[in-house]
Write a protein that holds these residues in place. Sequence first.
Motif, PDB file in Angstrom:
ATOM      1  N   GLU A  90       1.470  -4.339  -6.186  1.00 22.62           N
ATOM      2  CA  GLU A  90       1.227  -5.252  -7.337  1.00 22.62           C
ATOM      3  C   GLU A  90       1.046  -6.585  -6.518  1.00 22.62           C
ATOM      4  O   GLU A  90       0.078  -7.463  -7.162  1.00 22.62           O
ATOM      5  CB  GLU A  90       2.625  -5.272  -8.135  1.00 22.62           C
ATOM      6  N   HIS A  91       1.711  -7.025  -5.713  1.00 23.25           N
ATOM      7  CA  HIS A  91       1.567  -8.144  -4.855  1.00 23.25           C
ATOM      8  C   HIS A  91       0.201  -8.319  -4.284  1.00 23.25           C
ATOM      9  O   HIS A  91      -0.372  -9.379  -4.455  1.00 23.25           O
ATOM     10  CB  HIS A  91       2.462  -8.414  -3.775  1.00 23.25           C
ATOM     11  N   LEU A  92      -0.351  -7.525  -3.678  1.00 21.44           N
ATOM     12  CA  LEU A  92      -1.752  -7.343  -3.170  1.00 21.44           C
ATOM     13  C   LEU A  92      -2.859  -7.302  -4.145  1.00 21.44           C
ATOM     14  O   LEU A  92      -3.656  -8.042  -4.126  1.00 21.44           O
ATOM     15  CB  LEU A  92      -1.931  -6.275  -2.173  1.00 21.44           C
ATOM     16  N   ALA A  93      -2.550  -6.688  -5.251  1.00 24.57           N
ATOM     17  CA  ALA A  93      -3.510  -6.746  -6.335  1.00 24.57           C
ATOM     18  C   ALA A  93      -3.621  -7.955  -6.890  1.00 24.57           C
ATOM     19  O   ALA A  93      -4.630  -8.398  -7.508  1.00 24.57           O
ATOM     20  CB  ALA A  93      -3.057  -5.599  -7.175  1.00 24.57           C
ATOM     21  N   SER A  94      -2.438  -9.011  -6.875  1.00 25.95           N
ATOM     22  CA  SER A  94      -2.888 -10.087  -7.488  1.00 25.95           C
ATOM     23  C   SER A  94      -3.482 -11.055  -6.530  1.00 25.95           C
ATOM     24  O   SER A  94      -4.033 -12.168  -6.991  1.00 25.95           O
ATOM     25  CB  SER A  94      -1.250 -10.845  -7.436  1.00 25.95           C
ATOM     26  N   ILE A  95      -3.792 -10.704  -5.169  1.00 25.09           N
ATOM     27  CA  ILE A  95      -4.644 -11.613  -4.208  1.00 25.09           C
ATOM     28  C   ILE A  95      -6.086 -11.061  -3.904  1.00 25.09           C
ATOM     29  O   ILE A  95      -6.944 -11.705  -3.863  1.00 25.09           O
ATOM     30  CB  ILE A  95      -3.860 -11.563  -2.947  1.00 25.09           C
ATOM     31  N   TYR A  96      -6.035  -9.716  -3.802  1.00 28.23           N
ATOM     32  CA  TYR A  96      -7.533  -8.940  -3.501  1.00 28.23           C
ATOM     33  C   TYR A  96      -8.046  -8.216  -4.663  1.00 28.23           C
ATOM     34  O   TYR A  96      -7.503  -8.133  -5.899  1.00 28.23           O
ATOM     35  CB  TYR A  96      -7.148  -7.965  -2.640  1.00 28.23           C
ATOM     36  N   THR A  97      -9.074  -8.111  -4.725  1.00 27.84           N
ATOM     37  CA  THR A  97     -10.025  -7.535  -5.788  1.00 27.84           C
ATOM     38  C   THR A  97      -9.637  -6.261  -5.958  1.00 27.84           C
ATOM     39  O   THR A  97      -9.099  -5.385  -4.965  1.00 27.84           O
ATOM     40  CB  THR A  97     -11.319  -7.819  -5.721  1.00 27.84           C
ATOM     41  N   GLU A  98      -9.914  -5.577  -7.020  1.00 26.64           N
ATOM     42  CA  GLU A  98      -9.698  -3.789  -7.219  1.00 26.64           C
ATOM     43  C   GLU A  98     -10.424  -3.368  -6.445  1.00 26.64           C
ATOM     44  O   GLU A  98     -10.029  -2.274  -5.850  1.00 26.64           O
ATOM     45  CB  GLU A  98     -10.018  -3.597  -8.719  1.00 26.64           C
ATOM     46  N   GLN A  99     -11.705  -3.828  -6.122  1.00 29.35           N
ATOM     47  CA  GLN A  99     -12.593  -2.858  -5.133  1.00 29.35           C
ATOM     48  C   GLN A  99     -11.960  -2.904  -3.514  1.00 29.35           C
ATOM     49  O   GLN A  99     -12.104  -2.055  -2.917  1.00 29.35           O
ATOM     50  CB  GLN A  99     -13.857  -3.781  -5.210  1.00 29.35           C
ATOM     51  N   ASP A 100     -11.321  -4.158  -3.410  1.00 30.38           N
ATOM     52  CA  ASP A 100     -10.871  -4.246  -1.825  1.00 30.38           C
ATOM     53  C   ASP A 100      -9.571  -3.421  -1.786  1.00 30.38           C
ATOM     54  O   ASP A 100      -9.553  -2.767  -0.880  1.00 30.38           O
ATOM     55  CB  ASP A 100     -10.440  -5.790  -1.637  1.00 30.38           C
ATOM     56  N   MET A 101      -8.903  -3.155  -2.932  1.00 31.88           N
ATOM     57  CA  MET A 101      -7.497  -2.292  -3.026  1.00 31.88           C
ATOM     58  C   MET A 101      -8.147  -1.108  -2.774  1.00 31.88           C
ATOM     59  O   MET A 101      -7.442  -0.237  -1.886  1.00 31.88           O
ATOM     60  CB  MET A 101      -6.818  -2.658  -4.253  1.00 31.88           C
ATOM     61  N   LEU A 102      -9.144  -0.625  -3.568  1.00 31.64           N
ATOM     62  CA  LEU A 102      -9.464   0.602  -3.561  1.00 31.64           C
ATOM     63  C   LEU A 102     -10.107   1.048  -1.884  1.00 31.64           C
ATOM     64  O   LEU A 102     -10.140   2.075  -1.360  1.00 31.64           O
ATOM     65  CB  LEU A 102     -10.736   1.064  -4.578  1.00 31.64           C
ATOM     66  N   LYS A 103     -10.808  -0.051  -1.240  1.00 34.91           N
ATOM     67  CA  LYS A 103     -11.227   0.390   0.034  1.00 34.91           C
ATOM     68  C   LYS A 103     -10.324   0.394   0.840  1.00 34.91           C
ATOM     69  O   LYS A 103     -10.445   1.349   1.851  1.00 34.91           O
ATOM     70  CB  LYS A 103     -12.256  -1.021   0.251  1.00 34.91           C
ATOM     71  N   TRP A 104      -9.247  -0.442   0.981  1.00 36.93           N
ATOM     72  CA  TRP A 104      -8.245  -0.420   2.298  1.00 36.93           C
ATOM     73  C   TRP A 104      -6.807  -0.119   2.035  1.00 36.93           C
ATOM     74  O   TRP A 104      -6.148   0.335   2.725  1.00 36.93           O
ATOM     75  CB  TRP A 104      -8.224  -1.640   3.031  1.00 36.93           C
ATOM     76  N   PHE A 105      -6.197  -0.309   0.636  1.00 37.13           N
ATOM     77  CA  PHE A 105      -5.145  -0.078   0.310  1.00 37.13           C
ATOM     78  C   PHE A 105      -4.798   1.524   0.029  1.00 37.13           C
ATOM     79  O   PHE A 105      -4.004   2.162   0.204  1.00 37.13           O
ATOM     80  CB  PHE A 105      -4.538  -1.099  -0.785  1.00 37.13           C
ATOM     81  N   SER A 106      -5.745   1.706  -1.038  1.00 31.81           N
ATOM     82  CA  SER A 106      -5.485   3.133  -1.704  1.00 31.81           C
ATOM     83  C   SER A 106      -5.651   4.375  -0.909  1.00 31.81           C
ATOM     84  O   SER A 106      -4.662   5.133  -0.878  1.00 31.81           O
ATOM     85  CB  SER A 106      -6.484   3.626  -2.922  1.00 31.81           C
ATOM     86  N   PRO A 107      -6.294   4.344   0.412  1.00 29.95           N
ATOM     87  CA  PRO A 107      -6.366   5.409   1.233  1.00 29.95           C
ATOM     88  C   PRO A 107      -5.000   5.585   2.139  1.00 29.95           C
ATOM     89  O   PRO A 107      -4.654   6.510   2.655  1.00 29.95           O
ATOM     90  CB  PRO A 107      -7.444   5.072   2.057  1.00 29.95           C
ATOM     91  N   LEU A 108      -4.227   4.500   2.242  1.00 26.60           N
ATOM     92  CA  LEU A 108      -3.053   4.312   2.947  1.00 26.60           C
ATOM     93  C   LEU A 108      -1.674   5.224   2.293  1.00 26.60           C
ATOM     94  O   LEU A 108      -1.538   5.280   1.186  1.00 26.60           O
ATOM     95  CB  LEU A 108      -2.303   3.106   3.117  1.00 26.60           C
ATOM     96  N   ASP A 109      -1.028   5.668   3.047  1.00 25.93           N
ATOM     97  CA  ASP A 109       0.235   6.308   2.796  1.00 25.93           C
ATOM     98  C   ASP A 109       1.279   5.522   3.438  1.00 25.93           C
ATOM     99  O   ASP A 109       1.122   5.200   4.502  1.00 25.93           O
ATOM    100  CB  ASP A 109       0.210   7.868   3.216  1.00 25.93           C
ATOM    101  N   PHE A 110       2.582   5.408   2.925  1.00 22.02           N
ATOM    102  CA  PHE A 110       3.710   4.851   3.454  1.00 22.02           C
ATOM    103  C   PHE A 110       4.686   5.480   3.490  1.00 22.02           C
ATOM    104  O   PHE A 110       5.226   6.066   2.723  1.00 22.02           O
ATOM    105  CB  PHE A 110       3.931   3.468   2.845  1.00 22.02           C
ATOM    106  N   CYS A 111       5.498   4.866   4.518  1.00 22.25           N
ATOM    107  CA  CYS A 111       6.854   5.765   4.555  1.00 22.25           C
ATOM    108  C   CYS A 111       7.962   4.350   4.944  1.00 22.25           C
ATOM    109  O   CYS A 111       7.769   3.823   5.822  1.00 22.25           O
ATOM    110  CB  CYS A 111       7.111   6.497   5.765  1.00 22.25           C
ATOM    111  N   PHE A 112       8.582   4.019   3.637  1.00 21.72           N
ATOM    112  CA  PHE A 112       9.560   2.915   3.898  1.00 21.72           C
ATOM    113  C   PHE A 112      10.857   3.524   4.393  1.00 21.72           C
ATOM    114  O   PHE A 112      11.254   4.505   3.722  1.00 21.72           O
ATOM    115  CB  PHE A 112       9.975   2.330   2.576  1.00 21.72           C
TER     116      PHE A 112
END
Length: 77
Positions: A12-34
Motif C-alpha cells: 500500500e505504501h509503495l502503491a501510493s508512490i509508484y504507478t500500478e504499471q511499476d508495481m506490476l513490473k517490479w513489486f508483484s513478481p517478488l515474494d517476501f519472508c518477514f
Amino acid sequence: MTAELQKKQLREHLASIYTEQDMLKWFSPLDFCFSLGEGSLTVIFPHIYFGRWFLEEIHTEFAEHVEHLFPGTTVRY
C-alpha cells in the motif's frame, strides 16, 4: 503485526508512490519472508535475471522504503 499485514502495508505504501504499471513490473513478481523475531525481510526473486535487475535498479530505493515503514528491519536478498 503479522508478516501478511507487513507485506500488505508495504504494498500500500509503495502503491501510493509508484504507478500500478511499476508495481506490476517490479513489486508483484517478488515474494517476501518477514521474520518478526529477527527483524528482517527476505526478498525472493522469481529468477536470477530479475534479481540482478532489481539489485542494480531498485534495491536501494526499496530498502529506504522498508526502513521508513519498519525501522531497524534488515533487508536480505
